[in-house]
Design a protein around this motif. Sequence first.
Motif, PDB file in Angstrom:
ATOM      1  N   PRO A   9     -22.015  42.534   5.708  1.00  0.00           N
ATOM      2  CA  PRO A   9     -22.398  42.995   7.124  1.00  0.00           C
ATOM      3  C   PRO A   9     -21.342  43.725   7.864  1.00  0.00           C
ATOM      4  N   GLY A  14     -17.774  45.543  17.525  1.00  0.00           N
ATOM      5  CA  GLY A  14     -16.182  45.625  17.492  1.00  0.00           C
ATOM      6  C   GLY A  14     -15.579  45.605  18.959  1.00  0.00           C
ATOM      7  N   ARG A  16     -13.641  43.669  20.388  1.00  0.00           N
ATOM      8  CA  ARG A  16     -12.577  43.134  20.535  1.00  0.00           C
ATOM      9  C   ARG A  16     -11.280  44.159  20.299  1.00  0.00           C
ATOM     10  N   LYS A  26     -14.693  49.510  13.056  1.00  0.00           N
ATOM     11  CA  LYS A  26     -13.436  48.583  12.869  1.00  0.00           C
ATOM     12  C   LYS A  26     -13.261  48.394  11.242  1.00  0.00           C
ATOM     13  N   GLU A  27     -14.439  48.374  10.556  1.00  0.00           N
ATOM     14  CA  GLU A  27     -14.265  48.184   9.061  1.00  0.00           C
ATOM     15  C   GLU A  27     -13.432  49.239   8.555  1.00  0.00           C
ATOM     16  N   GLN A 104     -28.861  47.852  10.480  1.00  0.00           N
ATOM     17  CA  GLN A 104     -29.278  46.715  11.329  1.00  0.00           C
ATOM     18  C   GLN A 104     -29.726  47.492  12.689  1.00  0.00           C
ATOM     19  N   THR A 107     -27.929  45.051  17.267  1.00  0.00           N
ATOM     20  CA  THR A 107     -27.078  44.174  17.139  1.00  0.00           C
ATOM     21  C   THR A 107     -27.332  42.888  17.399  1.00  0.00           C
ATOM     22  N   LYS A 108     -27.874  41.885  17.080  1.00  0.00           N
ATOM     23  CA  LYS A 108     -28.220  40.663  17.488  1.00  0.00           C
ATOM     24  C   LYS A 108     -27.783  39.613  16.746  1.00  0.00           C
ATOM     25  N   TYR A 130     -17.952  38.962   4.807  1.00  0.00           N
ATOM     26  CA  TYR A 130     -17.945  39.639   6.453  1.00  0.00           C
ATOM     27  C   TYR A 130     -16.949  40.826   6.728  1.00  0.00           C
ATOM     28  N   GLY A 131     -17.744  42.005   7.170  1.00  0.00           N
ATOM     29  CA  GLY A 131     -17.008  43.256   7.126  1.00  0.00           C
ATOM     30  C   GLY A 131     -15.462  43.290   7.594  1.00  0.00           C
ATOM     31  N   ASP A 132     -15.267  42.119   8.549  1.00  0.00           N
ATOM     32  CA  ASP A 132     -13.781  42.351   9.246  1.00  0.00           C
ATOM     33  C   ASP A 132     -12.928  41.234   8.543  1.00  0.00           C
TER      34      ASP A 132
END
Length: 294
Positions: A9, A14, A16, A26-27, A104, A107-108, A130-132
């Motif tokens: 995902p 992103g 933050r 961010k990925e 997606q 963004t839920k 998780y992508g980050d």
Amino acid sequence: MKITKAIIPAAGLGTRVLPASKSVPKEMLNIVDKPAIQYLVEECAKSGITDILIITNRGKGVIEDHFDYAFELEENLKKNPAKKDLLDAVHNVADLANLYYIRQKETKGLGHAILAAEAFVGNEPFAILYGDDIILNAPDEPPVIRQLVDAYEKYGKCVCGVKECSTEQVMKYCTLDVTHLEGNTYAVHKIIEKPDREHILSHFSILGRNIVTPDVFDMIRHTKPSEKTGEIYFSEALSGLAEQDRLVAVDFVGKRYDMGDKMGIMQANVEGALMHPEIGPAFKNYLKELAKTL
Ligand code: UTP
């Protein structure tokens, strides 16, 4: 059943790490000389995963470009034999695995993003990264997803990757009620997402890796959105598996970096640079000199 499919995902906003993540996902932020998501795809490839679905969002098309051939660039690099290593690095990234993409549309939350993978997964158990969340292993250590696949094969249960975290981190991530099974493996009884201090069950939190079976999709569908954020939390669906005694936690070997957080990005880059075969020694000297001035 052998685990050959993974989903990543990568559709979050992103917030933050804005403004860096305004037009660059961010990925795709780099750790030294590779975008973060490449480390995830490499981890999957080294763990026996052949098919990966990346869940994206508007503005994340550069992820697809990165895992494709780049004809013009490659033709240019081919002209210079001294650039053979660069040519291989650029070309081979497209052949790490079969990559698929789905959006997606809203963004839920992570749980909602994972639902988009249902048709891809079919009736097979699958990995989630998780992508980050980037986890680096020493060359002699198995990659984290491999460690989780081994636990899945041994216990025949779903698996989450955990580490002990600070109280502040647990309150941001989640907390697990566990009992020790053996070695670095625990039975999980319950999970609470973003707990208040008084509801912390243990300092174990899930850090970005899971192996689950397709019935998790029904559990996600039965998960109510958070009253605070409106997001569908994936850890609440995992808690459903835990309450049925179908989830084990592996306190994995590896160093994890949160690429969705400014400090995490800097730690990944500093430590990644120290380990890098090309610039590691020079960077270490630079840091030593810099430390004298602090
Ligand atoms: P995060 O909560 O860390 O990502 O989700 P975020 O929403 O981008 O973070 P901030 O708070 O705005 O900075 C963990 C992973 O789940 C993905 C993210 O891309 C990240 O890799 N995610 C999150 C989705 O794919 N969809 C979502 O709706 C939320």
